[in-house]
Design an enzyme around this catalytic site. Structure first.
Site, PDB file in Angstrom:
ATOM      1  N   GLU A 151       0.829  -1.349  -0.076  1.00 49.61           N
ATOM      2  CA  GLU A 151       0.032  -0.017   0.001  1.00 49.61           C
ATOM      3  C   GLU A 151       0.829   1.475  -0.012  1.00 49.61           C
ATOM      4  O   GLU A 151       1.844   1.235   0.583  1.00 49.61           O
ATOM      5  CB  GLU A 151      -0.952  -0.067   1.062  1.00 49.61           C
ATOM      6  CG  GLU A 151      -2.076   1.021   1.138  1.00 49.61           C
ATOM      7  CD  GLU A 151      -2.943   1.244   2.300  1.00 49.61           C
ATOM      8  OE1 GLU A 151      -2.549   0.483   3.413  1.00 49.61           O
ATOM      9  OE2 GLU A 151      -4.032   1.609   2.239  1.00 49.61           O
ATOM     10  N   ALA A 286       1.807  -1.142  10.991  1.00 57.43           N
ATOM     11  CA  ALA A 286       1.057  -2.400  10.485  1.00 57.43           C
ATOM     12  C   ALA A 286       0.607  -2.215   9.123  1.00 57.43           C
ATOM     13  O   ALA A 286      -0.140  -1.175   8.969  1.00 57.43           O
ATOM     14  CB  ALA A 286       0.174  -2.970  11.512  1.00 57.43           C
ATOM     15  N   HIS A 321      -7.427  -2.481  14.976  1.00 57.19           N
ATOM     16  CA  HIS A 321      -7.535  -1.562  13.713  1.00 57.19           C
ATOM     17  C   HIS A 321      -7.266  -2.551  12.628  1.00 57.19           C
ATOM     18  O   HIS A 321      -7.976  -2.458  11.679  1.00 57.19           O
ATOM     19  CB  HIS A 321      -6.253  -0.685  14.038  1.00 57.19           C
ATOM     20  CG  HIS A 321      -6.229   0.296  12.892  1.00 57.19           C
ATOM     21  ND1 HIS A 321      -6.524   1.614  12.993  1.00 57.19           N
ATOM     22  CD2 HIS A 321      -5.859   0.116  11.706  1.00 57.19           C
ATOM     23  CE1 HIS A 321      -6.561   2.120  11.765  1.00 57.19           C
ATOM     24  NE2 HIS A 321      -5.760   1.415  10.970  1.00 57.19           N
ATOM     25  N   GLU A 322      -6.322  -3.393  12.577  1.00 58.67           N
ATOM     26  CA  GLU A 322      -5.787  -4.016  11.180  1.00 58.67           C
ATOM     27  C   GLU A 322      -7.192  -5.108  10.818  1.00 58.67           C
ATOM     28  O   GLU A 322      -7.412  -5.330   9.856  1.00 58.67           O
ATOM     29  CB  GLU A 322      -4.780  -4.921  11.362  1.00 58.67           C
ATOM     30  CG  GLU A 322      -3.557  -3.789  11.757  1.00 58.67           C
ATOM     31  CD  GLU A 322      -3.191  -2.713  10.688  1.00 58.67           C
ATOM     32  OE1 GLU A 322      -3.787  -3.088   9.698  1.00 58.67           O
ATOM     33  OE2 GLU A 322      -2.877  -1.618  11.020  1.00 58.67           O
TER      34      GLU A 322
END
Ligand SMILES: [Zn+2]
Length: 878
Positions: A151, A286, A321-322
């Site tokens: 990303e 992450a 979050h991930e």
């Protein structure tokens, strides 16, 4: 992605544009339409020692119309051959600037399905982009792990592909590795065989997904796992480290069923791995690759001997979050990077939400108001803010879009909307959205439509005001005397700004909840965009708390008399509103909207038995005030006052945890050690030094709970001998996390000669390359000019350590903690010489922050000095 704490400050954006481009228009930086990928078969054979790899890819494509040209993304790849349905391409043209490969064929492709095959070779990087190498030490010698980070646009460094989030396709990956190694990817292994002394590992075909979510890790790895329902959840680490993944594994096992239920669509893959990689990045902590989340070790591993309570909570938040991205981002993906906030704002908000349910004792609601909300309001009130939904014309702009507006303002706006329409209605809207758009792509308005359909409420109106326009509303409160048990309150709105630039008048539709501290029923009023003040009759005669619950995204400006009444009644205010009031009051003082010392007046009224997170806010702000005093004659008197306020708190909390204490006390302890160290509290500094010295022989002199803050205090006040000792311990540290912490600490020294040594050291072979930028960032905390000038002078050497995504942001952001306006010209001069036009957002954000700090310091310093002087006179007179 989850940005690291450092990069959250560093990654910033500067353009403020209001228009949102039409979704259908062909935009610069995008591949031409017409040919789309359906399925990829990728096979790679890395040569880790030579930092290169060979690859083959076969892509099933769908041509919409007849064409003799196929354009796809590729960067840093040598394409040896390309064939379409078995026929060689006539020409292959690489365009490094556009990051594309253009293939021309002798005869046009007919509309419909074709197979495109390419042979190529690529680079293995030593910074965190594309396929990259991470080296680490073990007791049996050095080791190299290979992993990927794609990303926003680095999958094209791994294989030629349609590397855009909306070009979803299925992926089948094969990797050829040394036989003693193993490999992990998004999907489970489907076969493994030894051939020619090497291991050929194939992974099952993925569901339809975006290219930026593809992942591969190769190395000497081990895995612990647990079955959660039908899903095989695992933690993958270098050999010998997997037990440190136990807390993350347990966390994921608790979070997964909760998300399955909340989203209403169960996690769709057979396995979910969390992969720990030694080292660090300037860009991220992450990455949410579907089924194979990659983390740098400090945000995944918890070592009972090394990790503190804040480390542990941070691991939980990052895992949460991930994992939220497995739905928000992976299952449903934004159409283009304009809507990046859909990924990041929701994942940030969702992490808080699941924590509220699984660890209410951490008080995540308070932590949200104290940290996430404050981060958003600060950036958004500065000169270089931008709308949450923003045009992203290029890869460079996309890289810089990962800022506090996307993460923190995005999540704060979601929190406000959920509060306005109700928790259950909001959840139902999310379930509709996931069901409708699974395996697809969306734009923001499609989410508002589902929330509106689920609740029957006009969500989009408020949402548009806060996502299509930049800026922070300021709600001014005017109170009339109480009559017949009711208080008339008038609320008027304007824009709250901390920058130097004046901007146009702006208004928002703002839901405002308020109640009296007497405990009467709360009242909610909607301020309108015509800007006409609203008047409310509130039950109760006590002072009014505006933005009760602090779900509203705005700052509140009370009249001085009202703040005094709130101060006198402070203990009767709910902790979340105490925290909001303290945060707003400090920011309003910085901006000159209330007298500068108002915050200190309020802080003196905070009872010693308040919630630990309220006391932590006070301690943290005292640290910020100490920065304002840096270099001034008044600092000694201020420090004496600040120490006398904070020492009693620390004496109650103590150096070490006591059995049964709450986890938030542990957070307060960490903050107090750091801040009292900064305030040069002689007892704290001496005790920190003594513990550090003793730790050379006795491991328990530096227990995990206070290890990091004690090291920070010792490093800050280090002399040459202590600094050398930290360096020696860094080199000898057996664990990468501890090694990274010690190397970073070298940059914290206040003594300029030692800070310069740390900078020189960062570029030397003595430091593992992935820690070099950690040291520079640590130096920039107290010596921004030194760090920035060093990086400019040694630009070429420094950028060797910086990954592509941070290439243009890293050096300017080293100046960010400066409050010296003269730095602005130097940062600008650097950017004009070295940074391309479409990659200057970080530069603009750095300049805005310096300008905000400089203006605030000028305003605050004389008033705070006078307040401290008056205070010590009063104390002396008693
Ligand atoms: Zn994220």
């Amino acid at each position: 992605m989850r940005t690291s704490t450092a990069s959250l400050l560093l990654l910033v954006w500067g353009g403020a544009t209001f228009a949102v481009a039409a979704e259908t228009a062909v935009r610069p930086g995008r591949l031409p339409p017409g040919v789309t990928p359906v399925h990829y078969e990728i096979s790679v054979e890395p040569d880790a020692a030579a930092l290169g790899f060979h690859g083959r890819v076969a892509i099933d494509i769908e041509a919409g119309s007849a064409t003799d040209t196929v354009v796809l993304n590729a960067v840093d790849l040598d394409i040896a051959g390309a064939r379409l349905d078995g026929k060689d391409a006539a020409t292959i043209a690489l365009d490094p600037a556009a990051q594309t490969a253009t293939l021309k064929f002798a005869s046009p492709l007919s509309p419909g399905r074709h197979r495109l095959s390419l042979d190529y070779s690529g680079r293995i990087y030593t910074t965190s982009n594309g396929l990259f190498a991470v080296d680490y030490a073990t007791s049996s010698g050095p080791r190299r792990m290979l992993t990927t980070q794609f990303e926003v646009a680095d999958a094209r460094r791994f294989a030629p592909m349609w590397d855009e989030p909306s070009a979803k396709a299925t992926f089948a990956l094969e990797v050829i590795v040394p036989r003693e190694q193993s490999a992990y990817s998004n999907m489970p292994e489907s076969s493994s065989r030894i051939d020619g002394g090497k291991k050929h590992i194939r992974f099952a075909t993925s569901p339809k997904m975006s290219s930026y979510l593809l992942h591969l890790t190769v190395g000497e790895l081990e895995r612990i796992s647990r079955k959660v329902g039908t899903v095989d959840v695992g933690v993958v680490t270098r050999k010998g480290a997997s037990e440190s993944g136990r807390f993350a594994l347990d966390s994921a096992a608790a979070i997964l069923p909760w998300y399955d239920d909340y989203f209403g669509t169960p996690y769709p893959l057979a396995k979910l791995d969390m992969i720990a990689v030694p080292g660090s990045s300037q860009f991220f902590g992450a990455m949410e690759n579907w089924g194979a989340i990659m983390y740098f070790e400090p945000v995944l591993l918890v070592d009972p001997g090394l990790s503190s309570e804040s480390d542990r909570q941070n691991v939980f938040y990052v895992v949460a979050h991930e994992m939220a991205h497995q739905w928000f981002g992976d299952l449903v993906t934004m159409e283009w990077w304009d809507d990046l906030w859909l990924n990041e704002g929701f994942a940030t908000w969702m992490a808080g939400k699941v924590t509220e349910n699984l660890y209410p004792q951490w008080n995540p609601g308070l932590q949200f108001v104290g940290e996430v909300r404050e981060a958003a309001l600060r950036l958004d009130a500065g000169d270089a803010t931008h709308p949450v939904v923003q045009p992203v014309p290029s890869v460079e702009a996309a890289n810089q879009a990962f800022d506090s507006i996307a993460y923190s303002k995005g999540s704060a706006v979601i929190r406000m909307l959920e509060d306005a329409i109700g928790e259950m209605g909001f959840r139902d809207g999310m379930r509709r959205y996931m069901r409708k758009y699974a395996y697809g792509n969306t734009v923001t308005d499609q989410l508002w439509a589902e929330l509106a359909a689920a609740t029957g409420q006009p969500v989009a109106d408020i949402a548009h005001d806060f996502t299509l326009h930049p800026g922070v509303p300021l709600v001014k409160v005017t109170t009339e005397p109480c009559q017949d048990g009711r208080t008339r309150i008038t609320l008027a709105q304007s824009r709250f700004e901390m920058g130097a630039k004046s901007t146009e008048r702006m208004t928002w539709r703002i839901p405002v909840r308020l109640h009296s501290v007497d405990g009467g029923e709360p009242v909610t009023v909607l301020l309108t965009r015509n800007g006409v003040p609203a008047t409310v009759s509130l039950p109760g005669c006590g002072p009014a708390v505006v933005n009760a619950g602090h779900a509203g995204y705005f700052r509140t400006l009370y009249a001085t008399a009202d703040i005094t009444r709130l101060r006198d009644d402070f203990a009767r205010i709910a902790p979340v509103d105490q925290l909001g009031l303290l945060g707003d009051t400090w920011a309003l003082g910085e901006a000159g909207r209330v007298p500068s010392a108002t915050y200190l007046e309020l802080a003196t009224a905070v009872p010693g038995n308040s919630d630990p997170l309220i006391l932590q806010q006070v301690a943290g702000t005292f640290g910020k005030i100490d920065r304002v005093f840096d270099g001034s004659d008044g600092q000694g008197a201020w420090r004496a006052y600040a120490r006398s306020s904070l020492r009693p708190m620390f004496d109650r909390v103590g150096w070490l945890p006591v059995p049964g204490e709450s986890e938030t006390v542990a957070l307060l302890r960490e903050t107090l050690i750091r801040v009292l160290g900064r305030l040069e509290d002689p007892t704290v500094v001496a005790a920190a030094r003594e513990r550090f010295a003793r730790a050379a022989k006795e491991a328990d002199a530096l227990p995990a709970s206070i290890r990091e803050p004690v090291l920070a205090v010792v490093a800050r006040h280090a002399d040459a001998a202590t600094w050398n000792e930290i360096l020696a311990r860094a080199k000898a540290a057996p664990e990468p996390i501890e090694q990274q912490r010690l190397f970073s600490a070298l940059g914290l020294a206040l003594e300029p000669a030692l800070a310069s040594r740390a900078l020189e050291l960062s570029l030397s072979a003595e430091v593992p390359s992935s820690f070099a930028t950690n040291i520079m960032q640590a130096v920039s905390v107290s010596h921004p000019a030194l760090a920035f000038d060093f990086a400019v002078q040694r630009e070429k050497a420094v950028l060797e350590y910086v990954e592509a995504a941070s290439r243009w942001a890293f050096i300017p952001s080293l100046a960010m903690t400066s409050n010296d306006v003269r730095m602005i010209d130097r940062v600008r001069a650097y950017a004009e010489r070295s940074v391309p036009m479409d990659a200057r957002q970080a530069t603009e954000q750095t300049i805005a922050e310096i300008s905000t700090r400089a203006r605030a310091t000028e305003r605050l310093l004389p008033a705070l000095e006078a307040w401290v002087r008056d205070r010590s006179k009063v104390a002396a007179a008693h």
